[in-house]
Enzyme design. Structure first.
Site, PDB file in Angstrom:
ATOM      1  N   ARG A   1     -11.723  -0.164  -7.397  1.00 45.90           N
ATOM      2  CA  ARG A   1     -11.589   0.367  -6.039  1.00 45.90           C
ATOM      3  C   ARG A   1     -11.257   1.866  -6.029  1.00 45.90           C
ATOM      4  NH1 ARG A   1      -8.421  -4.402  -2.575  1.00 45.90           N
ATOM      5  NH2 ARG A   1      -9.746  -6.130  -3.299  1.00 45.90           N
TER       6      ARG A   1
ATOM      7  N   ASP B   1      -0.358  -3.373  -4.451  1.00 50.67           N
ATOM      8  CA  ASP B   1      -1.693  -3.529  -3.871  1.00 50.67           C
ATOM      9  C   ASP B   1      -2.433  -2.188  -3.957  1.00 50.67           C
ATOM     10  OD1 ASP B   1      -3.866  -4.749  -2.731  1.00 50.67           O
ATOM     11  OD2 ASP B   1      -3.001  -4.976  -0.750  1.00 50.67           O
TER      12      ASP B   1
ATOM     13  N   ASP C   1       0.837  -1.206   0.000  1.00 51.08           N
ATOM     14  CA  ASP C   1       0.000   0.000   0.000  1.00 51.08           C
ATOM     15  C   ASP C   1       0.871   1.254   0.000  1.00 51.08           C
ATOM     16  OD1 ASP C   1      -2.177  -1.684   0.197  1.00 51.08           O
ATOM     17  OD2 ASP C   1      -2.388  -1.421   2.368  1.00 51.08           O
TER      18      ASP C   1
END
Length: 523
Positions: A243, A190, A161
């Site tokens: 997302r 990610d 992340d």
């Protein structure tokens, strides 16, 4: 898969821990702080002020950032850490102390509070090194770039992340940052902005998220619904698979964002999440809103959005797109003051303001961009935004941004006069650091083409340090002498579509010598 500042310090002291340069607090407290004030849900629950009121340090390594946290009197002692240069695995080590809990493979903001991290000078880049916020509160992260953080391959950091938050985090404002990857999960990356396990009262504003498989999530699973009260405003999501964000439970306010090239899905509201989606611009994308990849539905309230070349899947199974006839299926009351740009203005506003090293500029709410930061806006009724479409006025641009015709091949510039050291061509070079000035306080500058060109909007952008000097103006069709518009001040000026070979911006009064950095023209 498709892939397509703030304050300069007069001195910095350093010591050495484990052979690494460590920043030491300057002797003068409150030397600098975050630029502007938190907005959105970060203003709730007592507000988000970061390190305001504390000392300021300068850090050029990850070890120095950790040492600054560890050298505080306590884990809640306010501090502003100014970061400059490239922060990577080679200059980041774990530092120990009573006021910190750090790690070697990430920038660790764990079990702490009252901290601002802000990029200054020529910029701050966290290269392959993520920022992790855990069991923390009152954190500001501003004007930094975080790129290519991996969860597999080498080197790895922060679970892949760029910025990740987890485990009882409260009141975080992330502003004017650039978060980017170079691929999706198969390439080792990610999420760009992930929140999980009880994270609340967070705002992500004026930021760029791009070139990733996953933009970010709120909640790590369908049972992780303790997160919420998240605001996303004036961000650009570009070249992302899905997302943007994924929401599991909780409430999110998503407004004035620009979404471009979302390949699989966009805002994914599921597991009871409720999203208010106001005045966003969705472009060249697929399934930009709905419930996807689950049978646990989420909800949304939509107002004033623009869907430009958006395609929609057929509903069925675990695919529940909101479109093509997008309608609200819930209502969401917003408790804080905010101000909406019209959705048609969003691409231009976000282009000029979002991301690191863009001057930390913000929208002023009337479809134009100030040249310096402004405080958070207020409205008379905090739960009722102004109309989603601004009323017509001379500074409102037409429905789409379009191409700046001043930059196309064959465009030229001239004027009535020019001050020493300035040039007519500086208004069409795409740079805000060069400019034209008249030889006095008044004069005219023109953009011209070799053949008739249709124009209906111009944008006069003043150079930094010389804003607000332009008084009265006239916009002229230089072919005929006709007045197309008149008024006062710089910014966006609209008029009836006109075919011409030359358009002139004539300054008839000013409070000083104007500096026009860019004279943008649009059809």
């Amino acid at each position: 898969m498709k892939r397509s500042l703030a304050v300069s310090l007069t001195a910095a002291l350093a010591t050495t821990v484990a052979g690494a340069a460590i920043a030491v607090a300057l002797s003068v407290p409150q030397a600098s702080a975050a630029v502007g004030s938190a907005t959105g849900y970060a203003t709730q629950n007592g507000g988000t002020t970061g390190g305001a009121g504390g000392q300021t340090v300068r850090a050029t390594t990850g070890t120095a950032i950790h040492a600054a946290l560890c050298n505080r009197a306590s884990s809640s002692t306010p501090i502003t850490i100014e970061v400059q240069g490239t922060i990577n695995h080679g200059n980041t080590t774990k530092v120990s102390g009573n006021s910190c809990n750090t790690a070697a493979d990430k920038i660790e903001l764990k079990e702490i509070s009252n901290v601002t991290i802000i990029g200054v000078g020529s910029g701050a880049v966290f290269d392959q090194l993520g920022i992790h916020v855990r069991d923390a509160s009152n954190i500001i992260i501003q004007n930094v770039t975080v790129r290519n953080v991996k969860k597999s391959g080498s080197p790895t950091s922060n679970g892949g992340d760029a910025i990740g938050m987890e485990s009882t985090v409260r009141n975080v404002w992330v502003d004017h940052v650039t978060l980017e990857a170079s691929g999706g999960e198969s390439e080792g990356f990610d999420g760009l902005f992930d929140l999980k396990d009880n994270v609340q009262y967070v705002t992500l504003s004026y930021s760029i998220l791009r070139n990733s498989g996953r933009g970010g999530l709120v909640g790590s699973s369908e049972s992780d619904t303790s997160n919420g009260f998240i605001t996303y405003s004036h961000n650009r999501y570009e070249n992302i698979d899905s997302r943007t964000p994924l929401l599991r439970g909780g409430i999110a306010h998503i407004y004035n964002n620009h979404y471009v090239n979302l390949h699989e899905s966009g805002i994914n509201s599921r597991a009871g999440a409720r999203a208010r989606v106001d005045n966003n611009y969705f472009e060249d994308s697929k399934d930009v809103l709905g419930t996807f990849y689950t049978d646990q539905l989420g909800y949304w309230q939509v107002n004033g959005n623009i869907f430009d070349n958006v395609t929609w899947s057929s509903p069925g199974g675990d695919t529940r797109p909101a479109g093509p006839n997008v309608q609200s299926n819930t209502t969401v009351s917003i408790p804080y003051s905010y101000r909406l740009d019209g959705a048609s203005c969003v691409p231009d506003i976000v282009r000029q303001t979002a991301g690191a090293n863009t001057g930390i500029r913000t929208s002023n709410g009337n479809c134009s961009t100030p040249s310096s930061p402004t405080p958070a806006p207020t409205t008379a009724n905090p739960t009722t935004p102004p109309p989603t479409t601004p009323p017509p006025n001379p500074t409102t641009p037409p429905p789409s941004g379009g191409t700046n015709l001043s930059l196309i091949s064959g465009a030229g510039a001239d004027g009535s006069s020019k001050a020493s050291g300035t040039s007519y061509g500086n208004v069409k070079d795409g740079s805000m650091t060069t400019y034209w000035s008249p030889s006095g306080t008044t004069g005219s500058i023109s953009i011209k083409w070799g053949s008739a060109t249709t124009v209906s909007r111009i944008n006069i952008r003043e150079a930094s340090g010389a804003t607000g000097l332009i008084g009265a103006y006239r916009v002229l069709n230089a072919d005929t002498g006709a007045v197309l518009a008149s008024g006062s001040g710089a910014g966006v000026i609209t008029f009836s579509q006109t075919s011409l070979r030359k358009v002139t911006f004539q300054i008839t009064s000013a409070s000083g010598t104007p500096r026009v950095a860019e004279f943008e023209t649009y059809a």
